[in-house]
Design a protein around this motif. Structure first.
Motif, mmCIF file in Angstrom:
data_model
loop_
_atom_site.group_PDB
_atom_site.id
_atom_site.type_symbol
_atom_site.label_atom_id
_atom_site.label_comp_id
_atom_site.label_asym_id
_atom_site.label_seq_id
_atom_site.Cartn_x
_atom_site.Cartn_y
_atom_site.Cartn_z
ATOM 1 N N SER A 15 0.842 -1.188 0.000
ATOM 2 C CA SER A 15 0.000 0.000 0.000
ATOM 3 C C SER A 15 0.880 1.242 0.000
ATOM 4 O O SER A 15 1.929 1.268 0.642
ATOM 5 C CB SER A 15 -0.927 -0.002 1.221
ATOM 6 O OG SER A 15 -1.744 1.145 1.243
ATOM 7 N N LEU A 16 0.449 2.273 -0.727
ATOM 8 C CA LEU A 16 1.254 3.488 -0.842
ATOM 9 C C LEU A 16 0.341 4.709 -0.874
ATOM 10 O O LEU A 16 -0.597 4.785 -1.675
ATOM 11 C CB LEU A 16 2.093 3.444 -2.124
ATOM 12 C CG LEU A 16 3.109 4.573 -2.341
ATOM 13 C CD1 LEU A 16 4.128 4.617 -1.207
ATOM 14 C CD2 LEU A 16 3.810 4.393 -3.679
ATOM 15 N N ARG A 17 0.617 5.678 0.021
ATOM 16 C CA ARG A 17 -0.165 6.923 0.074
ATOM 17 C C ARG A 17 0.670 8.084 -0.464
ATOM 18 O O ARG A 17 1.729 8.402 0.075
ATOM 19 C CB ARG A 17 -0.584 7.223 1.512
ATOM 20 C CG ARG A 17 -1.655 6.305 2.050
ATOM 21 C CD ARG A 17 -2.223 6.852 3.347
ATOM 22 N NE ARG A 17 -2.787 8.183 3.170
ATOM 23 C CZ ARG A 17 -3.398 8.864 4.135
ATOM 24 N NH1 ARG A 17 -3.509 8.333 5.335
ATOM 25 N NH2 ARG A 17 -3.881 10.072 3.907
ATOM 26 N N LEU A 18 0.155 8.695 -1.524
ATOM 27 C CA LEU A 18 0.781 9.886 -2.099
ATOM 28 C C LEU A 18 -0.265 10.998 -2.231
ATOM 29 O O LEU A 18 -0.157 11.850 -3.108
ATOM 30 C CB LEU A 18 1.379 9.554 -3.481
ATOM 31 C CG LEU A 18 2.567 8.585 -3.480
ATOM 32 C CD1 LEU A 18 2.946 8.213 -4.905
ATOM 33 C CD2 LEU A 18 3.754 9.185 -2.742
ATOM 34 N N ASP A 19 -1.274 10.975 -1.363
ATOM 35 C CA ASP A 19 -2.320 11.998 -1.414
ATOM 36 C C ASP A 19 -1.837 13.290 -0.760
ATOM 37 O O ASP A 19 -0.963 13.280 0.106
ATOM 38 C CB ASP A 19 -3.588 11.496 -0.714
ATOM 39 C CG ASP A 19 -3.316 11.031 0.707
ATOM 40 O OD1 ASP A 19 -2.391 10.220 0.881
ATOM 41 O OD2 ASP A 19 -4.007 11.494 1.639
ATOM 42 N N ARG A 20 -2.384 14.417 -1.229
ATOM 43 C CA ARG A 20 -2.096 15.745 -0.671
ATOM 44 C C ARG A 20 -0.602 16.071 -0.719
ATOM 45 O O ARG A 20 -0.030 16.625 0.220
ATOM 46 C CB ARG A 20 -2.609 15.847 0.773
ATOM 47 C CG ARG A 20 -4.105 15.594 0.904
ATOM 48 C CD ARG A 20 -4.534 15.577 2.360
ATOM 49 N NE ARG A 20 -5.920 15.198 2.510
ATOM 50 C CZ ARG A 20 -6.953 16.037 2.515
ATOM 51 N NH1 ARG A 20 -6.734 17.337 2.373
ATOM 52 N NH2 ARG A 20 -8.185 15.603 2.668
ATOM 53 N N ALA A 45 2.181 17.378 -9.526
ATOM 54 C CA ALA A 45 1.713 17.722 -10.866
ATOM 55 C C ALA A 45 1.771 16.500 -11.772
ATOM 56 O O ALA A 45 1.122 16.474 -12.824
ATOM 57 C CB ALA A 45 2.547 18.851 -11.454
ATOM 58 N N GLN A 46 2.533 15.511 -11.382
ATOM 59 C CA GLN A 46 2.613 14.260 -12.117
ATOM 60 C C GLN A 46 2.952 13.135 -11.148
ATOM 61 O O GLN A 46 3.488 13.371 -10.070
ATOM 62 C CB GLN A 46 3.667 14.335 -13.218
ATOM 63 C CG GLN A 46 5.073 14.611 -12.695
ATOM 64 C CD GLN A 46 6.068 14.806 -13.813
ATOM 65 O OE1 GLN A 46 5.688 14.937 -14.971
ATOM 66 N NE2 GLN A 46 7.351 14.816 -13.479
ATOM 67 N N MET A 47 2.639 11.949 -11.561
ATOM 68 C CA MET A 47 2.908 10.796 -10.718
ATOM 69 C C MET A 47 4.391 10.448 -10.803
ATOM 70 O O MET A 47 4.948 10.369 -11.896
ATOM 71 C CB MET A 47 2.057 9.608 -11.189
ATOM 72 C CG MET A 47 2.138 8.395 -10.305
ATOM 73 S SD MET A 47 0.956 7.131 -10.867
ATOM 74 C CE MET A 47 1.473 5.745 -9.847
ATOM 75 N N PRO A 48 5.068 10.257 -9.675
ATOM 76 C CA PRO A 48 6.502 9.943 -9.716
ATOM 77 C C PRO A 48 6.750 8.587 -10.361
ATOM 78 O O PRO A 48 5.892 7.703 -10.306
ATOM 79 C CB PRO A 48 6.903 9.936 -8.236
ATOM 80 C CG PRO A 48 5.652 9.665 -7.497
ATOM 81 C CD PRO A 48 4.553 10.300 -8.300
ATOM 82 N N LEU A 52 -3.649 8.577 -4.732
ATOM 83 C CA LEU A 52 -3.072 9.761 -5.386
ATOM 84 C C LEU A 52 -4.020 10.956 -5.287
ATOM 85 O O LEU A 52 -3.846 11.945 -6.001
ATOM 86 C CB LEU A 52 -2.810 9.456 -6.872
ATOM 87 C CG LEU A 52 -1.822 8.333 -7.184
ATOM 88 C CD1 LEU A 52 -1.920 7.944 -8.661
ATOM 89 C CD2 LEU A 52 -0.412 8.748 -6.840
ATOM 90 N N SER A 53 -5.001 10.889 -4.414
ATOM 91 C CA SER A 53 -6.050 11.912 -4.381
ATOM 92 C C SER A 53 -5.538 13.264 -3.895
ATOM 93 O O SER A 53 -4.513 13.357 -3.231
ATOM 94 C CB SER A 53 -7.207 11.449 -3.487
ATOM 95 O OG SER A 53 -6.786 11.331 -2.154
ATOM 96 N N HIS A 75 -6.867 -1.264 -5.968
ATOM 97 C CA HIS A 75 -7.601 -0.057 -5.560
ATOM 98 C C HIS A 75 -6.803 1.173 -5.985
ATOM 99 O O HIS A 75 -5.702 1.385 -5.497
ATOM 100 C CB HIS A 75 -7.825 -0.067 -4.050
ATOM 101 C CG HIS A 75 -8.746 1.012 -3.560
ATOM 102 N ND1 HIS A 75 -9.303 1.009 -2.296
ATOM 103 C CD2 HIS A 75 -9.204 2.153 -4.150
ATOM 104 C CE1 HIS A 75 -10.066 2.085 -2.155
ATOM 105 N NE2 HIS A 75 -9.998 2.793 -3.264
ATOM 106 N N LEU A 76 -7.351 1.949 -6.898
ATOM 107 C CA LEU A 76 -6.694 3.163 -7.380
ATOM 108 C C LEU A 76 -7.560 4.369 -7.043
ATOM 109 O O LEU A 76 -8.691 4.482 -7.506
ATOM 110 C CB LEU A 76 -6.477 3.095 -8.892
ATOM 111 C CG LEU A 76 -5.982 4.376 -9.584
ATOM 112 C CD1 LEU A 76 -4.673 4.862 -8.972
ATOM 113 C CD2 LEU A 76 -5.836 4.160 -11.082
ATOM 114 N N ARG A 77 -7.008 5.266 -6.211
ATOM 115 C CA ARG A 77 -7.679 6.527 -5.888
ATOM 116 C C ARG A 77 -6.927 7.679 -6.545
ATOM 117 O O ARG A 77 -5.754 7.903 -6.255
ATOM 118 C CB ARG A 77 -7.712 6.754 -4.373
ATOM 119 C CG ARG A 77 -8.699 5.897 -3.618
ATOM 120 C CD ARG A 77 -8.904 6.457 -2.213
ATOM 121 N NE ARG A 77 -9.414 7.825 -2.237
ATOM 122 C CZ ARG A 77 -9.605 8.570 -1.163
ATOM 123 N NH1 ARG A 77 -9.293 8.097 0.025
ATOM 124 N NH2 ARG A 77 -10.083 9.799 -1.270
#
Length: 406
Positions: free
Chosen positions: A142-147, A151-154, A167-168, A188-190
């Motif tokens: 699991s990985l959280r990159l929200d907030r 500008a782009q996904m690493p 990614l929300s 699960h993709l957010r």
């Protein structure tokens, strides 16, 4: 072996002394207790000291024994190994130790917690990625990159066991075309509350293990035609985007249970949706520009919640086959009569017809008065000039109805 044993004994003695000193700092007497109570308290504390010491000694001996094994400690068969066999054994043990999580080191998620911005997250990920062993990388689920103000996904690289990513609430404009290669087991993709625009990346449709896809509050104009390949997808939420149509292949999503496309620019829904998505339980299409619903609506027999409020519907397909339907919102349309076949919706609890062009309600023709489970009936802001006798005399409604707004 004798030296190792002596060192272990010294370490054990030091550990015991530390525990005893620590326990000695604890007040053994309580002035509020009786003499007998204090004697019991002392006995309890002494037993606690003995237990702590025993555990500490056992832990030290286990640690020293493990170290002794690593350094070729005593033990018949090991001493008889050849020098080459000993080197192989050390290598295997060293590899096994390296594959185990190292205590005290920050997790990748902890390292990313304070990172902000695309470059900041990318740099942090790169540094953390270099420090990850192959075992730890493969175990990441699991990985959280929200907030993160992204500008782009690493560029994550391949994470073979990652099943959830958040990614929300960023500023991402496009999802990478390599997404399915990086995250082959994603479930699960957010990516809600971003700036996704144009057509959704085709790579999303290649995430064949995807179960939940959340894309609310973006600027998407289209979903990929290949979305029908998501055979285990259960929830798809694309509310408040700029979709003008749904791909016909969506009917191939056999496991789809919840579809939310409220707040878009949809003028129609594909016939394949209700014909193919036999598991569909909730359909949320509020605030679009729908002028008609699919004639195949009656085939969605698992449907429990249907929200088509805030559209341009002038008529409704027959709903008599929707026997599992529990809630129907039709407010804010151009309907001149309730949906035909309502009498067949024996599980219906909520019926909202506010803000249409109804001129009568509760007659023998519309079947409203015969709904045995109806608890809320709302038909405010219409042009109603006739209420059927059946509505007022219905013993069925008299037993179930709790709210009525005309």
């Amino acid at each position: 072996a004798g030296a190792a044993a002596a060192a272990a004994a010294a370490a054990a003695a030091a550990a015991v002394t530390a525990v005893v000193n620590q326990m000695g700092n604890i007040a053994l007497f309580d002035s509020s207790q009786s003499d007998e109570g204090n004697r019991q308290l002392v006995a309890q504390r002494e037993q606690q000291q003995r237990d702590e010491c025993a555990l500490t000694v056992a832990g030290v001996w286990r640690g020293r024994a493990a170290d002794g094994d690593d350094h070729g400690g005593s033990g018949g068969a090991d001493e008889e190994d050849t020098e080459d066999d000993g080197e192989v054994g050390h290598g295997q043990r060293r590899q096994a130790r390296q594959s185990q999580p190292r205590l005290g080191r920050l997790s990748i998620q902890s390292k990313l917690a304070s990172a902000r911005g695309s470059q900041g997250v990318a740099d942090t990920w790169q540094r953390a990625d270099e420090d990850l062993s192959e075992g730890e990388r493969g175990a990441l689920e699991s990985l959280r990159l929200d907030r993160k103000n992204l500008a782009q996904m690493p560029p994550l690289g391949r994470l073979p066991h990652l099943h959830e990513i958040n990614l929300s609430r960023n500023r991402i404009h496009h999802l990478p075309e390599e997404l399915d290669q990086w995250l082959p087991r994603l479930e699960h993709l957010r990516a809600d509350h971003n700036a996704l625009e144009g057509a959704l990346a085709a790579s999303v449709a290649r995430l064949v293990r995807l179960v939940v896809l959340e894309l609310d509050d973006n600027m998407l104009r289209a979903l990929p035609e290949g979305i029908g390949a998501l055979l285990v997808l259960r929830e798809l939420s694309v509310a408040r985007n700029e979709l003008e149509a749904l791909p016909g292949s969506i009917g191939q999503c056999k496991a789809l249970e919840v579809l939310t496309v409220s707040g878009n620019r949809l003028r129609r829904l594909p016939d394949t949706l209700c014909r193919g998505c036999k598991s569909l339980v909730e359909l949320w299409v509020r605030n679009n520009q729908l002028e008609a619903l699919p004639s195949t609506l009656g085939r969605a027999r698992a449907l429990k919640k249907l929200d088509v409020g805030g559209n341009r519907l002038e008529s409704f397909p027959d709903v008599s086959a929707l026997r599992s339907l529990e809630a129907l919102w039709c407010f804010g349309n151009l309907l001149t009569a309730p949906p035909p076949g309502l009498a067949g919706c024996t599980m219906l609890h909520i019926l909202n017809l506010d803000g249409n062009r109804l001129t009568q309600l509760g007659t023998a023709d519309d079947g409203v008065a015969s709904l045995p489970s109806l608890q809320t009936l709302s038909a405010a802001d219409n042009l109603i000039c006739k209420i059927g006798r059946e509505l007022g005399r219905s013993a069925v409604l008299g037993a179930s109805l709790r709210e009525l707004d005309l």
